[in-house]
Design an enzyme around this catalytic site. Structure first.
Site, short mmCIF file in Angstrom:
data_model
loop_
_atom_site.label_atom_id
_atom_site.label_comp_id
_atom_site.label_asym_id
_atom_site.label_seq_id
_atom_site.Cartn_x
_atom_site.Cartn_y
_atom_site.Cartn_z
N GLY A 41 2.92 -1.20 4.39
CA GLY A 41 2.89 0.24 4.13
C GLY A 41 4.28 0.75 3.79
O GLY A 41 4.77 0.57 2.67
N GLU A 58 -5.42 -5.16 10.59
CA GLU A 58 -4.39 -4.15 10.84
C GLU A 58 -4.71 -3.40 12.13
O GLU A 58 -5.52 -2.45 12.12
CB GLU A 58 -4.36 -3.13 9.69
CG GLU A 58 -4.07 -3.71 8.34
CD GLU A 58 -3.50 -2.66 7.39
OE1 GLU A 58 -2.37 -2.85 6.94
OE2 GLU A 58 -4.17 -1.65 7.14
N GLY A 112 2.25 2.42 11.05
CA GLY A 112 2.93 3.69 10.75
C GLY A 112 3.98 4.13 11.76
O GLY A 112 4.29 3.42 12.71
N ASN A 133 0.87 -1.18 0.00
CA ASN A 133 0.00 0.00 0.00
C ASN A 133 0.90 1.23 0.00
O ASN A 133 1.46 1.60 1.03
CB ASN A 133 -0.90 -0.04 1.25
CG ASN A 133 -1.76 1.19 1.39
OD1 ASN A 133 -1.85 2.01 0.47
ND2 ASN A 133 -2.39 1.35 2.54
N TRP A 134 1.03 1.86 -1.16
CA TRP A 134 1.95 3.00 -1.29
C TRP A 134 1.37 4.28 -0.68
O TRP A 134 2.06 5.28 -0.59
CB TRP A 134 2.29 3.22 -2.77
CG TRP A 134 3.21 2.19 -3.36
CD1 TRP A 134 3.68 1.05 -2.74
CD2 TRP A 134 3.79 2.20 -4.67
NE1 TRP A 134 4.51 0.36 -3.60
CE2 TRP A 134 4.59 1.05 -4.79
CE3 TRP A 134 3.70 3.07 -5.76
CZ2 TRP A 134 5.30 0.75 -5.95
CZ3 TRP A 134 4.40 2.77 -6.91
CH2 TRP A 134 5.21 1.62 -7.01
N LYS A 135 0.08 4.28 -0.37
CA LYS A 135 -0.58 5.48 0.17
C LYS A 135 -0.35 6.68 -0.77
O LYS A 135 -0.34 6.47 -1.99
CB LYS A 135 -0.12 5.74 1.60
CG LYS A 135 -0.28 4.48 2.47
CD LYS A 135 -0.04 4.66 3.92
CE LYS A 135 -0.25 3.35 4.65
NZ LYS A 135 -0.08 3.45 6.08
N GLU A 172 -6.84 4.68 7.73
CA GLU A 172 -6.62 6.10 7.46
C GLU A 172 -7.84 6.75 6.82
O GLU A 172 -7.97 7.97 6.83
CB GLU A 172 -5.36 6.28 6.58
CG GLU A 172 -4.10 6.08 7.40
CD GLU A 172 -2.91 5.60 6.60
OE1 GLU A 172 -2.93 5.66 5.36
OE2 GLU A 172 -1.93 5.15 7.24
N HIS A 219 -9.57 1.15 4.77
CA HIS A 219 -8.27 1.34 5.44
C HIS A 219 -8.47 2.29 6.63
O HIS A 219 -9.27 3.23 6.55
CB HIS A 219 -7.23 1.91 4.47
CG HIS A 219 -5.86 1.89 5.05
ND1 HIS A 219 -5.41 2.87 5.91
CD2 HIS A 219 -4.86 0.98 4.95
CE1 HIS A 219 -4.17 2.56 6.30
NE2 HIS A 219 -3.82 1.42 5.74
N SER A 278 3.33 -2.09 10.36
CA SER A 278 4.78 -2.10 10.54
C SER A 278 5.44 -3.42 10.14
O SER A 278 6.38 -3.89 10.79
CB SER A 278 5.15 -1.76 11.99
OG SER A 278 4.62 -0.50 12.36
P1 PGA Z 1 2.84 0.45 7.80
O1 PGA Z 1 1.40 0.67 7.16
O2 PGA Z 1 3.41 -0.83 7.24
O3 PGA Z 1 3.64 1.66 7.38
O4 PGA Z 1 2.66 0.38 9.29
C1 PGA Z 1 0.51 -0.40 7.00
C2 PGA Z 1 -0.81 0.09 6.47
O5 PGA Z 1 -1.26 1.20 6.83
O6 PGA Z 1 -1.45 -0.62 5.66
#
Ligand code: PGA
Length: 266
Positions: free
Chosen positions: A241, A172, A178, A10-12, A100, A98, A220
């Site tokens: 992420g 998650e 994050g 997931n590149w966001k 976020e 997600h 993470s």
């Molecule tokens: P992260 O993000 O690996 O940077 O913790 C995971 C995610 O939000 O899908």
């Protein structure tokens, strides 16, 4: 039949340009070319999808959307991109819910009800949805289990048993995601949650779809902790992420999954 381990990136809202996106994808392709038992899906910003599909070409890498509109087809919905449009751009997966986007303060405050519509739109368009579930914190009274149960049940409301063949779920825990993560989750915490989610699915859809739906871990994920989540946690893959933006780290995670996949089948 056992499904392949799924490693999703997931590149966001990264990277800042299509040139950099091409560079990352080419790096991932170079490091994952020989893998046989592992499926790789990249979720870049939507404007990069068409270009990256061309670069991925005949490789096994697939592309996905980070989000889809609740609206299908086309129409007067400014700023929205429909699941059908993503399918037409040759995306084949879509993340739904997600954290976020669920987050009311930092994100869009998406509800389970809205996510349910997005999943239905994705399925109708032919995309495989990746439903994200996870609690913000773990309380001593285990109220977070009820929260996960509601997320799974409400987001999958009205989905047919047949459609469940295409569903993927990513657990998650928000506290492990994050740079601001409170701490890392441990494989046992994931394993417990996987069993819990499978039980909810079995009660709702019966044993067969519950057994075949892949449950990914996200939060993470790195080359350091990947093996533990796969072997002890029995994760069916990852939603990665930050480390998905590094071809080296993402490639190492995929390789660990490939090796663990061989171990799981033996
Ligand atoms: P992260 O993000 O690996 O940077 O913790 C995971 C995610 O939000 O899908």
């Amino acid at each position: 039949m056992a499904k392949r381990t799924l490693i999703a990136g997931n590149w966001k809202m990264n990277p800042p340009s299509v040139r950099e996106a091409e560079k990352i994808l080419k790096g991932v392709m170079a490091r994952t070319a020989g893998l046989r038992k592992t499926e790789i899906v990249i979720f870049p910003p939507s404007v990069f999808i068409e270009r990256l599909v061309k670069i991925a070409g005949r490789s096994k890498i697939r592309l996905g959307a980070q989000d889809v509109s609740v609206q299908s087809g086309s129409g007067a919905f400014t700023g929205e991109v429909s699941a059908d449009m993503f399918y037409d751009s040759r995306a084949r997966y879509a993340i739904a819910g997600h954290s976020e986007r669920r987050n009311p303060s930092a994100g869009r405050g998406e509800s389970n009800h809205e996510i349910n519509f997005k999943i239905k739109a994705a399925l109708a368009a032919g995309l495989s949805p990746v439903l994200c579930v996870g609690e913000r914190e773990r309380d001593r009274d285990h109220a977070y289990l009820q929260l996960i149960k509601s997320q799974v049940e409400e987001c999958l409301k009205g989905i047919s048993k047949k459609s469940m063949e295409k569903m993927i779920i990513a657990y998650e825990p928000v506290w492990a995601i994050g740079r601001n993560a409170v701490r890392e989750a441990v494989p046992e915490e994931f394993q417990e949650m996987k069993i819990f989610i499978k039980k909810i699915l079995a009660d709702k859809f019966g044993i067969v779809p519950a057994d075949t739906v892949r449950i990914l871990y996200g939060g993470s994920v790195s080359p350091k902790n990947a093996e533990g989540f796969l072997r002890e946690g029995e994760a069916d893959g990852f939603l990665v992420g930050r480390d998905s933006l590094s071809p080296d780290k993402f490639g190492r995670i995929a390789k660990i999954a490939e090796d663990a996949g061989q171990w799981r089948l033996s």
